[in-house]
Design an enzyme around this catalytic site. Structure first.
Site, PDB file in Angstrom:
ATOM      1  N   GLU A 166      72.743   2.239 -22.548  1.00  0.00           N
ATOM      2  CA  GLU A 166      71.371   2.750 -22.942  1.00  0.00           C
ATOM      3  C   GLU A 166      70.808   3.369 -22.049  1.00  0.00           C
ATOM      4  OE1 GLU A 166      69.780  -1.209 -25.499  1.00  0.00           O
ATOM      5  OE2 GLU A 166      69.676  -1.333 -23.261  1.00  0.00           O
ATOM      6  N   CYS A 182      66.103   7.996 -17.329  1.00  0.00           N
ATOM      7  CA  CYS A 182      67.091   6.748 -16.621  1.00  0.00           C
ATOM      8  C   CYS A 182      68.053   6.369 -17.568  1.00  0.00           C
ATOM      9  CB  CYS A 182      65.861   5.577 -16.986  1.00  0.00           C
ATOM     10  SG  CYS A 182      66.757   3.940 -16.394  1.00  0.00           S
ATOM     11  N   CYS A 231      77.413  -5.087 -16.088  1.00  0.00           N
ATOM     12  CA  CYS A 231      77.564  -5.061 -14.542  1.00  0.00           C
ATOM     13  C   CYS A 231      77.831  -6.600 -14.286  1.00  0.00           C
ATOM     14  CB  CYS A 231      76.113  -4.942 -14.052  1.00  0.00           C
ATOM     15  SG  CYS A 231      76.192  -5.023 -12.281  1.00  0.00           S
ATOM     16  N   CYS A 278      72.836 -10.546 -10.876  1.00  0.00           N
ATOM     17  CA  CYS A 278      71.683 -10.848 -10.316  1.00  0.00           C
ATOM     18  C   CYS A 278      70.666 -11.665 -11.704  1.00  0.00           C
ATOM     19  CB  CYS A 278      70.656  -9.628 -10.211  1.00  0.00           C
ATOM     20  SG  CYS A 278      71.471  -8.512  -8.916  1.00  0.00           S
ATOM     21  N   CYS A 285      68.226 -10.160 -14.286  1.00  0.00           N
ATOM     22  CA  CYS A 285      68.640  -9.001 -14.751  1.00  0.00           C
ATOM     23  C   CYS A 285      69.251  -9.193 -16.240  1.00  0.00           C
ATOM     24  CB  CYS A 285      69.454  -7.950 -13.830  1.00  0.00           C
ATOM     25  SG  CYS A 285      69.928  -6.567 -14.566  1.00  0.00           S
ATOM     26  N   GLY A 333      74.330  -1.012 -15.071  1.00  0.00           N
ATOM     27  CA  GLY A 333      75.381  -1.083 -14.099  1.00  0.00           C
ATOM     28  C   GLY A 333      74.936  -0.685 -12.716  1.00  0.00           C
ATOM     29  N   GLU A 334      75.958  -0.863 -11.596  1.00  0.00           N
ATOM     30  CA  GLU A 334      75.809  -0.649 -10.351  1.00  0.00           C
ATOM     31  C   GLU A 334      76.680   0.734 -10.013  1.00  0.00           C
ATOM     32  OE1 GLU A 334      74.128  -1.513  -7.650  1.00  0.00           O
ATOM     33  OE2 GLU A 334      75.168   0.036  -6.730  1.00  0.00           O
ATOM     34  N   ASN A 376      59.698  -7.835 -15.722  1.00  0.00           N
ATOM     35  CA  ASN A 376      59.968  -7.526 -17.023  1.00  0.00           C
ATOM     36  C   ASN A 376      60.503  -8.979 -17.594  1.00  0.00           C
ATOM     37  OD1 ASN A 376      58.589  -5.063 -17.054  1.00  0.00           O
ATOM     38  ND2 ASN A 376      60.583  -4.451 -16.434  1.00  0.00           N
ATOM     39  N   CYS A 418      63.010  -1.787 -16.821  1.00  0.00           N
ATOM     40  CA  CYS A 418      64.215  -1.927 -16.114  1.00  0.00           C
ATOM     41  C   CYS A 418      64.480  -3.364 -16.254  1.00  0.00           C
ATOM     42  CB  CYS A 418      63.511  -1.973 -14.634  1.00  0.00           C
ATOM     43  SG  CYS A 418      63.231  -0.160 -14.104  1.00  0.00           S
TER      44      CYS A 418
HETATM   45  N1  SAH Z   1      72.249  -1.754 -10.233  1.00  0.00           N
HETATM   46  C1  SAH Z   1      71.472  -1.191  -9.735  1.00  0.00           C
HETATM   47  C2  SAH Z   1      70.596  -0.257 -10.625  1.00  0.00           C
HETATM   48  C3  SAH Z   1      70.454  -0.817 -12.149  1.00  0.00           C
HETATM   49  S1  SAH Z   1      69.166  -1.888 -12.118  1.00  0.00           S
HETATM   50  C4  SAH Z   1      70.122  -1.992  -8.943  1.00  0.00           C
HETATM   51  O1  SAH Z   1      70.406  -3.026  -9.206  1.00  0.00           O
HETATM   52  O2  SAH Z   1      69.464  -1.340  -8.452  1.00  0.00           O
HETATM   53  C5  SAH Z   1      67.700  -1.120 -11.858  1.00  0.00           C
HETATM   54  C6  SAH Z   1      66.370  -1.803 -11.383  1.00  0.00           C
HETATM   55  O3  SAH Z   1      65.981  -2.843 -12.222  1.00  0.00           O
HETATM   56  C7  SAH Z   1      66.706  -2.684 -10.058  1.00  0.00           C
HETATM   57  O4  SAH Z   1      65.934  -2.369  -9.246  1.00  0.00           O
HETATM   58  C8  SAH Z   1      66.732  -3.984 -10.740  1.00  0.00           C
HETATM   59  O5  SAH Z   1      66.313  -4.781  -9.729  1.00  0.00           O
HETATM   60  C9  SAH Z   1      65.601  -3.756 -11.580  1.00  0.00           C
HETATM   61  N2  SAH Z   1      65.308  -5.200 -12.462  1.00  0.00           N
HETATM   62  C10 SAH Z   1      66.417  -5.948 -12.947  1.00  0.00           C
HETATM   63  N3  SAH Z   1      65.905  -6.825 -13.740  1.00  0.00           N
HETATM   64  C11 SAH Z   1      64.581  -6.554 -13.918  1.00  0.00           C
HETATM   65  C12 SAH Z   1      63.663  -7.352 -14.551  1.00  0.00           C
HETATM   66  N4  SAH Z   1      63.781  -8.361 -15.343  1.00  0.00           N
HETATM   67  N5  SAH Z   1      62.520  -6.680 -14.590  1.00  0.00           N
HETATM   68  C13 SAH Z   1      62.072  -5.566 -13.709  1.00  0.00           C
HETATM   69  N6  SAH Z   1      63.246  -5.018 -12.940  1.00  0.00           N
HETATM   70  C14 SAH Z   1      64.267  -5.522 -13.030  1.00  0.00           C
HETATM   71 FE1  SF4 Z   2      71.823  -6.620 -10.373  1.00  0.00          FE
HETATM   72 FE2  SF4 Z   2      71.357  -3.978 -10.674  1.00  0.00          FE
HETATM   73 FE3  SF4 Z   2      73.782  -5.256 -11.861  1.00  0.00          FE
HETATM   74 FE4  SF4 Z   2      71.388  -5.936 -12.759  1.00  0.00          FE
HETATM   75  S1  SF4 Z   2      72.384  -3.819 -12.776  1.00  0.00           S
HETATM   76  S2  SF4 Z   2      72.795  -7.478 -12.365  1.00  0.00           S
HETATM   77  S3  SF4 Z   2      69.999  -5.858 -11.051  1.00  0.00           S
HETATM   78  S4  SF4 Z   2      73.296  -5.031  -9.607  1.00  0.00           S
END
Ligand code: SAH
Ligand code: SF4
Length: 349
Positions: free
Chosen positions: A94, A107, A114, A118, A121, A165-166, A296, A339
């Site tokens: 996406e 974005c 990933c 976390c 997420c 993704g990371e 979110n 996000c």
């Molecule tokens: N993997 C990278 C980039 C993708 S995630 C990272 O973790 O930074 C992009 C952003 O979305 C990150 O800051 C992440 O912590 C945030 N994010 C993840 N889950 C979220 C949620 N449920 N609500 C708001 N932001 C979230």
């Molecule tokens: Fe964590 Fe970013 Fe991977 Fe989501 S996309 S699991 S926030 S590292």
């Protein structure tokens, strides 16, 4: 029979030249092809209209252009557009276009899924399917750029790698795509308008510093307390906050750039004044900018958005410590484009 063909986007100019030389074609055609691939990027050889039919066929017989296809497009009430892209192997990723008054931001994703898990997420729940190729990253930008123009007559001003993704675990492809995005041979966008968001992998951040990157680095911190951070970000168990801080000091020294911290406020987890104090302490080692993000909702009910009071107190405390704080309200929530909500939901099969 696409399986056996090379992705032409993985070739550099001299590799294209030597392919043409081997086939008895004129060398100057390589530059034209390269322009079609990067400067006015097309996704099929038929679109390379200044090449002869024969040459286009030759390319088609030998290569593919591994780009992305718009599978589904959703437009939010606030004009945010979420795009589900399908890939050559049928997988979905996406990307999101976020238009606002004075800018429009793409974005984009760096991986399918990933594996860092976390807890808050949605992407983390998918696991990692695979890395994206350079072209798959590049063409998300190209598509969102075209959409911004078509739908809103806007040019793309910013790019954030905050989709699925990371990015630092797909280092080479991400860096190559970003290089072409900012190169005059490609889209020619200033690297200052590009932000790579990472969970914060110390070793890879040092590598970015050694590579002297010019784009912005955002780190998803979400807590400056090791015990807490490890609870919802398992990656922290292997990479402590002290190691992260050391890598960020190094990054700042080598590139002269400040660090952006993303901090997602979740009720009762990381939104107390004690949390804010720990965060402010952590910010002392290098110049920072802070983005406070609203949580979110995903399908996990353990996590809730902080109350307005807690949110305001947290922000006020940080500002009181003279820190630069921006508040990132969510966009595109009605279509799950915010996000952390990107999980390829379209894929029901
Ligand atoms: N993997 C990278 C980039 C993708 S995630 C990272 O973790 O930074 C992009 C952003 O979305 C990150 O800051 C992440 O912590 C945030 N994010 C993840 N889950 C979220 C949620 N449920 N609500 C708001 N932001 C979230
Ligand atoms: Fe964590 Fe970013 Fe991977 Fe989501 S996309 S699991 S926030 S590292």
């Amino acid at each position: 029979m696409t399986e056996n063909k090379t992705d032409i986007l993985s070739l550099n100019l001299s590799e294209i030249k030597s392919f043409l030389a081997k086939k008895g074609e004129k060398e100057f055609r390589a530059k034209q092809i390269y322009e079609w691939l990067w400067k006015k990027p097309v996704s099929s050889f038929e679109q390379m209209t200044n090449l002869s039919k024969e040459l286009r066929t030759l390319l088609k017989d030998n290569f593919i252009i591994q780009s992305v296809k718009v599978e589904e497009l959703q437009i939010s009430k606030d004009k945010t557009i979420k795009v589900a892209f399908s890939l050559i192997d049928g997988m979905l990723i996406e990307g999101v276009l976020i238009p606002s008054e004075n800018r429009s931001t793409a974005c984009i994703s760096s991986q399918v899924g990933c594996n860092l898990g976390c807890e808050f997420c949605a992407t983390g729940k998918l696991g990692l399917k695979r890395n994206l190729s350079v072209g798959e990253i590049y063409h998300q930008v190209v598509t969102l750029m075209n959409l911004a123009d078509e739908k809103y007559k806007l040019s793309l001003t910013n790019i954030v790698l905050m989709g699925m993704g990371e990015p630092l675990l797909n280092y080479d492809n991400v860096l190559k795509a970003l290089e072409m995005i900012s190169s005059n041979k490609g889209l020619g966008m200033s690297p200052q308008r590009v932000t790579l968001s990472t969970v914060g992998l110390p070793r890879m951040i040092k590598k970015l510093a050694d590579d002297k990157v010019k784009f912005n680095l955002a780190v998803s911190l979400h807590s400056a307390n090791d015990k807490k951070r490890s609870e919802f970000m398992p990656v922290n168990k292997r990479n402590s906050l002290a190691e992260l801080s050391e890598a960020l000091v190094y990054f700042n020294e080598k590139t002269g750039q400040r660090i952006t911290f993303e901090y997602l406020l979740m009720e009762g987890l990381n939104d107390s004044l004690k949390d804010a104090k720990e965060f402010a302490e952590y910010c002392k080692s290098f110049p920072v900018k802070i983005n406070i993000i609203e949580y979110n909702s995903t399908n996990d009910s353990r996590f809730k958005r902080s109350s307005n009071t807690a949110f305001d107190e947290f922000v006020t405390f940080l500002k009181g410590r003279n820190l630069v704080v921006n508040i990132r309200r969510s966009r595109g929530m009605d279509i799950d484009a915010a996000c952390g909500q990107l999980a390829g939901k379209k894929k029901t099969n």
